[in-house]
Write an enzyme that holds these catalytic residues in place. Structure first.
Site, short mmCIF file in Angstrom:
data_model
loop_
_atom_site.label_atom_id
_atom_site.label_comp_id
_atom_site.label_asym_id
_atom_site.label_seq_id
_atom_site.Cartn_x
_atom_site.Cartn_y
_atom_site.Cartn_z
N SER A 9 0.74 -7.20 1.27
CA SER A 9 -0.19 -7.39 2.37
C SER A 9 -0.91 -8.71 2.18
O SER A 9 -0.89 -9.29 1.08
CB SER A 9 -1.22 -6.24 2.39
OG SER A 9 -2.31 -6.53 3.24
N TYR B 260 -6.94 -0.23 -1.36
CA TYR B 260 -5.79 -0.79 -0.68
C TYR B 260 -5.35 -2.09 -1.35
O TYR B 260 -4.17 -2.29 -1.65
CB TYR B 260 -6.14 -1.05 0.79
CG TYR B 260 -5.01 -1.61 1.62
CD1 TYR B 260 -3.98 -0.79 2.06
CD2 TYR B 260 -4.98 -2.95 1.99
CE1 TYR B 260 -2.94 -1.30 2.83
CE2 TYR B 260 -3.95 -3.47 2.77
CZ TYR B 260 -2.94 -2.63 3.18
OH TYR B 260 -1.91 -3.13 3.94
#
Length: 272
Positions: free
Chosen positions: A142, A155
């Site tokens: 990401s 995350y």
């Protein structure tokens, strides 16, 4: 890997979003597709769309947090397709929570899917990809695997871990002389339903967060798929998707640890 014609590609999280778009993009390029996800009906829809492009595609039900199941899946795909050339470890989830309010259950949930799912998929399929003589592994991280952001501690932890794991693997494949390319993929905000399936800690309104994500996301899954496939063809170590990902990539380079002050100020403005 310059050519996908006749090559077998394995894609996790293929029932929607980036996974579905990558599958269709590879189908158009002549790949054979082993597609998996928890909701096999959604994966079957993806396989049918790939079939309309003339590709051989098969849907599998898979929980990437189950190590034994992932290894069985690798054996099954090898039996069904023979040679395995490409693996895209794409399955992932999102979680918004400050570290202080983060529950262990949520932390373990996201680590199980985002990191262990990638690690299991890489380890289970790596011998097959090496044996193919023309292989590639692409692990989806990401933009928050490039820089950390408030409320994204868990995350980001999984996405940084994917990046480190993938970078190390790339170097190892080079040292060993294996014909295996390795890429870490760093999407920015992509127009998928990931935010609507996310978890939120504390008293956050998950639906409000998802609606805001939808407002900010500019990149389509189809564009993301084209960038990923191009990056695989070029054997890029790091594949950046979207202007937001490119900006986040540059922040630590330009400002070092000072990038955190910039993101902190931005988050304060959004909360104010």
């Amino acid at each position: 890997m310059k050519n996908f014609e006749g090559r077998t590609a394995v894609i996790t999280g293929a029932g929607a979003g980036i996974g579905r778009a990558v599958a269709i993009e590879l189908a158009r390029r002549g790949a054979r597709l082993a597609l998996s996800g928890r909701n096999v009906d959604n994966v079957a829809e993806t396989a049918a769309l790939c079939g309309k492009e003339g590709a051989q595609a098969r849907a599998y039900k898979l929980d990437v947090t189950d190590r034994d199941a992932v290894y069985r899946h690798a054996d099954e795909v090898a039996e069904d397709f023979g040679r395995i050339n490409l693996v895209v470890n794409n399955a992932g989830v999102s979680l918004t929570a400050n570290v202080e309010e983060l529950s262990w259950a949520d932390f373990e949930w996201i680590v199980g899917i985002n990191f262990w799912g990638v690690a299991y998929g890489t380890k289970a399929f790596l011998p097959h990809v090496i044996a193919s003589g023309d292989g590639h592994i692409a692990n989806v991280s990401s933009m928050f695997g490039l820089a950390a952001c408030p409320s994204q501690g868990a995350y980001s932890a999984t996405k940084f871990a994917i990046r480190a794991f993938t970078d190390a693997l790339r170097q190892e494949m080079t040292i060993a002389g294996h014909a295996v390319g390795v890429s870490s993929v760093h999407p920015g905000m992509i127009k998928t339903d990931i935010a609507w399936k996310a978890r939120a800690g504390g008293d956050r309104d998950r639906d409000a967060l998802a609606a805001n994500f939808d407002r900010l996301a500019k990149t389509t899954p189809e564009h993301a798929a084209r960038v990923i496939v191009h990056g695989i063809r070029k054997n890029k170590a790091k594949i950046l998707i979207g202007t937001d990902a490119r900006v986040i990539d540059w922040l630590p380079r330009l400002f070092g640890a000072g990038y955190q002050k910039i993101l902190t100020a931005q988050m304060k403005n959004e909360v104010a």
